[in-house]
Every structure is written in C-alpha cells, then in structure tokens.
Design a protein around this motif. Sequence first.
Motif, short mmCIF file in Angstrom:
data_model
loop_
_atom_site.label_atom_id
_atom_site.label_comp_id
_atom_site.label_asym_id
_atom_site.label_seq_id
_atom_site.Cartn_x
_atom_site.Cartn_y
_atom_site.Cartn_z
N LEU A 92 0.81 -1.21 0.00
CA LEU A 92 0.00 0.00 0.00
C LEU A 92 0.84 1.27 0.00
N MET A 93 2.18 1.12 0.16
CA MET A 93 3.05 2.29 0.23
C MET A 93 4.15 2.23 -0.84
N GLN B 271 -3.84 1.69 -3.79
CA GLN B 271 -3.39 2.72 -2.86
C GLN B 271 -4.36 3.90 -2.75
N TRP C 19 -7.05 3.71 -1.56
CA TRP C 19 -7.65 3.49 -0.24
C TRP C 19 -7.08 4.47 0.79
N LEU C 20 -5.79 4.81 0.65
CA LEU C 20 -5.12 5.68 1.61
C LEU C 20 -5.71 7.09 1.65
N TYR C 21 -6.37 7.49 0.57
CA TYR C 21 -6.84 8.87 0.47
C TYR C 21 -8.35 8.99 0.64
N ARG D 265 -10.53 6.20 6.65
CA ARG D 265 -9.65 5.02 6.64
C ARG D 265 -8.43 5.28 7.52
N LYS D 266 -7.84 4.22 8.03
CA LYS D 266 -6.63 4.35 8.84
C LYS D 266 -5.71 3.16 8.62
N LEU D 267 -4.46 3.45 8.27
CA LEU D 267 -3.45 2.42 8.07
C LEU D 267 -2.39 2.56 9.15
N LEU E 222 4.71 10.13 3.32
CA LEU E 222 3.49 9.55 3.88
C LEU E 222 3.37 9.73 5.39
N THR F 220 -4.25 9.59 7.23
CA THR F 220 -4.73 8.21 7.25
C THR F 220 -3.62 7.19 7.53
N VAL F 221 -2.39 7.67 7.73
CA VAL F 221 -1.25 6.75 7.91
C VAL F 221 -0.57 6.99 9.24
#
Length: 283
Positions: A125-126, A160, A162-164, A168-170, A199, A204-205
């Motif tokens: 995801l990164m 990816q 999803w990160l934006y 959401r939280k990673l 990042l 969200t990260v």
Amino acid sequence: MSTDYQQARAALGARLRELRLSSPDGRLTGQQLAQRLGWQGSKVSKLENGRQTATPEDLRAWAEATGRPEASAELAARLAGFESHIRSWRRALANGFKPMHEDLSAEIERTVEIRMWEESVVPGLMQTPEYARHVIRRYAELLGGASDIEEAVRARAQRQEWLYQPGRKLHVLMWEAALRSLICPPSVLAAQLDRLTGLIGLDTVDLGVIPFTAPVKIVPANGFWVLDDRLVVAEDWHAELWLDDADNVALYGKVWKTLRESAVYGADAHNVINAARRALEPG
C-alpha cells in the motif's frame, strides 16, 4: 501450516478413507485403489492421513475409482472450503497475479482500519510503481507461472487509492531491514524511501519503524495484515494464509501490539528512514 488448515485436510482424508472402505464394488485396500488410479500406494496413504493436499483432479479420480462419482462435488467443496484460507502461491499464480490482487483489493476496499507488519519489504500500500515492479518480478522468478507483472503493478498502485479515502486508517510497523533490503537498484529504493517520508504526515497513515538497535520482545518474523479485526492475511514462502477465526485474529493482534512497543514514530521514524536513505548515496 495452520492448525485449522491441517484439521480440515485431515477431515478430508478421513472422508476419502470412508469412500474407499464403503465402495459399492466392495471394500478396497489402499494398494488396490492405488492400482486402479495408477498411483503409488504411498499417495493414497498420505491423502487419507492428511499429509498431502489433494488436487481437484485427485478428488475426481478418487470418487470415480471408488464407485462413488456423485461424491466428486462434495469433495471439491471441501477442498475449496479450506483452500480459500491457504492460497498456494504456485496454484494461484497459474492464473497470473491479477486475480490474486483483485481478491485482496476487494477485501481492503471494505476495510476501515488495517494494522500491518512487514519485516523485510515496504508494504504494498506504500510502494512506488518501480519498487513494486521489482518485488513482483522477484516472486515471479522464484515461483514461475505469472507473466502479467505490469497488470499487477497497476493493480497495486490502484489499491493505494484506499489511503486517500476519508475515515480510513493504516497503522504500519516496519523493521529497519525493510528500509535497507536491496530487492531493487539503490536508485529505486531511494525513491521509495522518499515516498515513505512523504506519507508520515498523511492523516490516514500511522507509520512506526523498529530500528535495528531497538530491543524486541518477539522475533520479527513474517509479514501480515490485520483487517478490521475480522481477517488476517499472512505470507509465507509457499502460500498466503487468510485467517478469519477469532483466536487467530486475536493472536496476530497481540503480536502486532507487542512489536509496536519497540517502534519509533514521527521525527524518530523520519530519522531512521533518512539514515537508510543517506546510506544509498555515493561515498
């Protein structure tokens, strides 16, 4: 191999034995069945005792040879049931990387919170596209059977998004080894590390790094993802494990929390990443 998987494989073996012993043609010995199938006798024994995983073709042949062709669908369903949790890399890659990425992307899309641990590679995801290309190519070279590397890279990049998405939280934990493993050329790794530093400030990260010098309370072993405390996706060399029973999800959650105690965040994590980045610069 997970206990759940082995128990399911043993149960399938017991069912196969039952079919052999209750054949309409009369009770068959293992050797007699092996002769009908053109197999070595040891294969019959291994399948019945849960020491070998049957293929769909094995199950169809077994049902026919024992005079119970109607059992073929039942056996196939049993196999699909537990193989949905243990996805052999070789079998999965026979259809290419794209279906595998689509399956995981669908699970991620319906997930709100992900806790992730990686000990030797930057999480998918990164990953930058170029870094992802090298990682995927290495797996393809090792395992064979997949030529759609570019489609897999595009699918990973699309995931990816999803990160934006709001809400959401990673939560990511990485061992310092993931920042330094030259699975790709130094220039590609340098660009990947630059992306990681960018990042760190994303809402969200939540990125934590375990430095080489940090004391750890548990061995930093294989990577895994915990999705919304409902599913664990863990990787090994032979397979990807999907675990959804409460006990295993809780265990992996405990492992993640234990590893987190050794991690550094914020400016300290930034410093560890920058140190790895500087090590790539020509002397």
